[in-house]
Write an enzyme that holds these catalytic residues in place. Structure first.
Site, PDB file in Angstrom:
ATOM      1  N   MET A 237     -13.614   7.670  15.245  1.00 11.81           N
ATOM      2  CA  MET A 237     -14.346   8.218  14.105  1.00 11.81           C
ATOM      3  C   MET A 237     -13.341   8.753  13.085  1.00 11.81           C
ATOM      4  SD  MET A 237     -17.648  10.025  15.917  1.00 11.81           S
ATOM      5  CE  MET A 237     -16.773  10.707  17.296  1.00 11.81           C
TER       6      MET A 237
ATOM      7  N   GLY B 164     -20.749   8.410  19.890  1.00 11.46           N
ATOM      8  CA  GLY B 164     -19.797   8.951  18.934  1.00 11.46           C
ATOM      9  C   GLY B 164     -19.723  10.463  19.004  1.00 11.46           C
ATOM     10  N   ARG B 165     -20.597  11.113  18.261  1.00 14.88           N
ATOM     11  CA  ARG B 165     -20.468  12.551  18.043  1.00 14.88           C
ATOM     12  C   ARG B 165     -20.589  13.391  19.316  1.00 14.88           C
ATOM     13  NH1 ARG B 165     -24.706  12.256  13.204  1.00 14.88           N
ATOM     14  NH2 ARG B 165     -25.413  10.636  14.632  1.00 14.88           N
TER      15      ARG B 165
ATOM     16  N   CYS C  27     -20.043   0.990   7.957  1.00 16.94           N
ATOM     17  CA  CYS C  27     -19.713   2.238   7.257  1.00 16.94           C
ATOM     18  C   CYS C  27     -20.301   2.231   5.845  1.00 16.94           C
ATOM     19  CB  CYS C  27     -18.191   2.420   7.199  1.00 16.94           C
ATOM     20  SG  CYS C  27     -17.740   3.935   6.354  1.00 16.94           S
TER      21      CYS C  27
ATOM     22  N   LYS D 268     -19.274  -4.423  14.520  1.00 10.55           N
ATOM     23  CA  LYS D 268     -20.163  -3.252  14.568  1.00 10.55           C
ATOM     24  C   LYS D 268     -20.942  -3.191  13.268  1.00 10.55           C
ATOM     25  CE  LYS D 268     -20.402   1.703  15.420  1.00 10.55           C
ATOM     26  NZ  LYS D 268     -20.083   2.754  14.462  1.00 10.55           N
TER      27      LYS D 268
ATOM     28  N   GLN E 245     -10.448  -0.814  15.608  1.00  9.19           N
ATOM     29  CA  GLN E 245     -11.459  -1.184  14.619  1.00  9.19           C
ATOM     30  C   GLN E 245     -10.809  -1.376  13.249  1.00  9.19           C
ATOM     31  OE1 GLN E 245     -14.518   1.315  12.652  1.00  9.19           O
ATOM     32  NE2 GLN E 245     -15.952   0.028  13.786  1.00  9.19           N
TER      33      GLN E 245
ATOM     34  N   GLY F 125     -27.355   8.402  17.926  1.00  9.06           N
ATOM     35  CA  GLY F 125     -28.214   9.490  18.402  1.00  9.06           C
ATOM     36  C   GLY F 125     -28.366   9.577  19.907  1.00  9.06           C
TER      37      GLY F 125
ATOM     38  N   HIS G 286     -25.495   0.031  15.429  1.00  5.16           N
ATOM     39  CA  HIS G 286     -25.968   1.379  15.108  1.00  5.16           C
ATOM     40  C   HIS G 286     -27.414   1.204  14.638  1.00  5.16           C
ATOM     41  CE1 HIS G 286     -25.156   5.364  12.698  1.00  5.16           C
ATOM     42  NE2 HIS G 286     -26.246   5.419  13.431  1.00  5.16           N
TER      43      HIS G 286
HETATM   44  C1  LIG Z   1     -16.780  11.880  11.189  1.00 11.32           C
HETATM   45  C2  LIG Z   1     -17.258  10.508  11.582  1.00 11.32           C
HETATM   46  C3  LIG Z   1     -16.454   9.421  11.364  1.00 11.32           C
HETATM   47  C4  LIG Z   1     -16.877   8.139  11.723  1.00 11.32           C
HETATM   48  N1  LIG Z   1     -16.024   7.095  11.563  1.00 11.32           N
HETATM   49  C5  LIG Z   1     -16.397   5.872  12.015  1.00 11.32           C
HETATM   50  C6  LIG Z   1     -15.477   4.791  11.994  1.00 11.32           C
HETATM   51  O1  LIG Z   1     -14.302   4.926  11.603  1.00 11.32           O
HETATM   52  N2  LIG Z   1     -15.922   3.594  12.424  1.00 11.32           N
HETATM   53  C7  LIG Z   1     -17.207   3.405  12.893  1.00 11.32           C
HETATM   54  O2  LIG Z   1     -17.557   2.296  13.293  1.00 11.32           O
HETATM   55  N3  LIG Z   1     -18.070   4.411  12.929  1.00 11.32           N
HETATM   56  C8  LIG Z   1     -17.698   5.630  12.523  1.00 11.32           C
HETATM   57  N4  LIG Z   1     -18.575   6.670  12.599  1.00 11.32           N
HETATM   58  C9  LIG Z   1     -19.952   6.416  13.079  1.00 11.32           C
HETATM   59  C10 LIG Z   1     -20.019   6.556  14.590  1.00 11.32           C
HETATM   60  O3  LIG Z   1     -19.154   5.647  15.220  1.00 11.32           O
HETATM   61  C11 LIG Z   1     -21.434   6.285  15.084  1.00 11.32           C
HETATM   62  O4  LIG Z   1     -21.805   4.976  14.730  1.00 11.32           O
HETATM   63  C12 LIG Z   1     -22.455   7.246  14.496  1.00 11.32           C
HETATM   64  O5  LIG Z   1     -21.978   8.569  14.467  1.00 11.32           O
HETATM   65  C13 LIG Z   1     -23.757   7.204  15.317  1.00 11.32           C
HETATM   66  O6  LIG Z   1     -23.480   7.423  16.694  1.00 11.32           O
HETATM   67  P1  LIG Z   1     -23.603   8.879  17.382  1.00 11.32           P
HETATM   68  O7  LIG Z   1     -24.996   9.362  17.089  1.00 11.32           O
HETATM   69  O8  LIG Z   1     -23.365   8.616  18.850  1.00 11.32           O
HETATM   70  O9  LIG Z   1     -22.565   9.750  16.760  1.00 11.32           O
HETATM   71  C14 LIG Z   1     -18.157   7.966  12.283  1.00 11.32           C
HETATM   72  C15 LIG Z   1     -18.959   9.075  12.520  1.00 11.32           C
HETATM   73  C16 LIG Z   1     -18.514  10.336  12.196  1.00 11.32           C
HETATM   74  C17 LIG Z   1     -19.381  11.529  12.499  1.00 11.32           C
END
Ligand SMILES: Cc1cc2nc3c(=O)[nH]c(=O)nc-3n(C[C@H](O)[C@H](O)[C@H](O)COP(=O)(O)O)c2cc1C
Length: 316
Positions: free
Chosen positions: A1, A217-218, A83, A122, A53, A197, A155
């Site tokens: 991320m 992710g988060r 993104c 992705k 990535q 989520g 996503h």
């Molecule tokens: C601060 C931040 C940076 C992110 N950077 C990327 C990234 O570089 N590449 C990517 O595919 N997704 C990125 N994401 C999205 C996450 O990979 C993920 O798709 C999204 O947060 C939903 O998943 P989650 O609910 O499990 O967090 C980022 C998310 C956050 C919060």
């Protein structure tokens, strides 16, 4: 991320789970071509189970970036088509590529010709007001048909390209998990990974009834220790019995090696603030590792002291 995780976070993640595929933050192809390649690509994953990535939309540049990365043993190179940030849109890559499927296929083919690593994509389930399932179905179908990419990380929400921030774009567009399940039904031979989520092991289990994998992710960034159960729960391996003390010793040794190679301690430990998320006294761990004066000393034993403080609080 992007701006959150880096190789130091992935070092911690690998101690907690041996089998999960770990993903780098998005790196633009041109950053690898013109920037400090080693700074972007070096990693310590002895499992060789990490994905790089890439961002970009120029097939030749993406191919060149894949060739550069080939020396670094990534298992997979993933193309970001998800993104939504304004900066990324300006560069005409990320989520807006969902409307350029022919170009995406060209990019994937160029990447696949440049490396032995697996190429994956992705993406979201659509852009703006693309509400119909056919949008994501046709996107996946076209790439499957025209390229060797057989693995898609989806996503499960739209990307709204105007009027909402990247943060809101991870929260406001509704999650439609059923679209991802339908992709798996319509393309049973593809490897379909669901994302968005998903916050606990029960939910992971439920999604695995409909898909081949789950990307988190988060939740993991905020609570990395959640990964400790995964080898056992999801990969059929023994329980990970690493203790907090062993973990700290390994992080300390790692930081000592990194600092000796001129990595500032603050860059390393900021990736580990979420460790011990739910434990009593975690505040003391975080405080010590964010203290500007202590960090300026650049001494890895700060990690040991921060842990001792937290443990002493737990005993007291
Ligand atoms: C601060 C931040 C940076 C992110 N950077 C990327 C990234 O570089 N590449 C990517 O595919 N997704 C990125 N994401 C999205 C996450 O990979 C993920 O798709 C999204 O947060 C939903 O998943 P989650 O609910 O499990 O967090 C980022 C998310 C956050 C919060």
């Amino acid at each position: 991320m992007l701006d959150w995780t880096d190789r130091h976070f992935r070092f911690l993640a690998r101690l907690l789970c041996q089998n999960a595929r770990l993903y780098s933050e998005m790196i633009h192809a041109n950053a690898l071509i013109y920037g400090d390649k080693n700074a972007f690509l070096q990693h310590t994953d002895t499992q060789h189970n990490t994905a790089l990535q890439l961002g970009g939309s120029n097939p030749a540049a993406l191919a060149k970036a894949c060739k550069i990365a080939a020396d670094y043993d990534y298992a997979e190179v993933n193309l970001n088509c998800g993104c939504p940030s304004p900066k990324v849109q300006k560069g005409a890559f990320g989520a807006c590529l969902m409307r350029e499927v022919v170009l995406v296929a060209d990019c994937v083919n160029a990447m696949a010709n440049a490396t032995n690593a697996e190429i994956t994509v992705k993406h979201r389930i659509g852009i703006d007001d693309d509400e119909d399932y056919s949008v994501v179905r046709d996107f996946v179908g076209e790439i499957d048909h025209k390229t060797p990419c057989k693995s898609f990380i989806i996503h499960a929400r739209n990307a709204w390209l105007n009027g909402v921030s990247p943060k809101e774009n991870r929260e406001i567009p509704p999650l439609k998990y059923d679209f991802v399940y339908r992709i798996k039904q319509d393309f049973p031979d593809l490897n379909i990974v669901i994302n968005g989520g998903i916050i606990d092991n029960n939910s992971i289990n439920n999604h695995l009834q409909h898909t081949d994998g789950v990307m988190i992710g988060r939740s993991i960034y905020h609570n990395p220790l959640m990964m400790k159960e995964w080898d056992n729960l999801f990969f059929g391996c023994c329980e990970n019995t690493i203790t907090d003390e062993d973990l700290i010793e390994q992080l300390y040794q790692y930081a000592t090696r990194e600092v000796a190679q001129k990595t500032p301690l603050r860059n390393i430990v900021k990736q580990w603030l979420g460790l011990f998320y739910a434990q009593n006294g975690v505040r003391l761990w975080r405080q010590a590792l964010s203290d500007a004066t202590l960090l300026a000393e650049n001494k890895p034993d700060l990690i040991l002291r921060a842990f001792e403080k937290m443990k002493a609080f737990q005993v007291a």
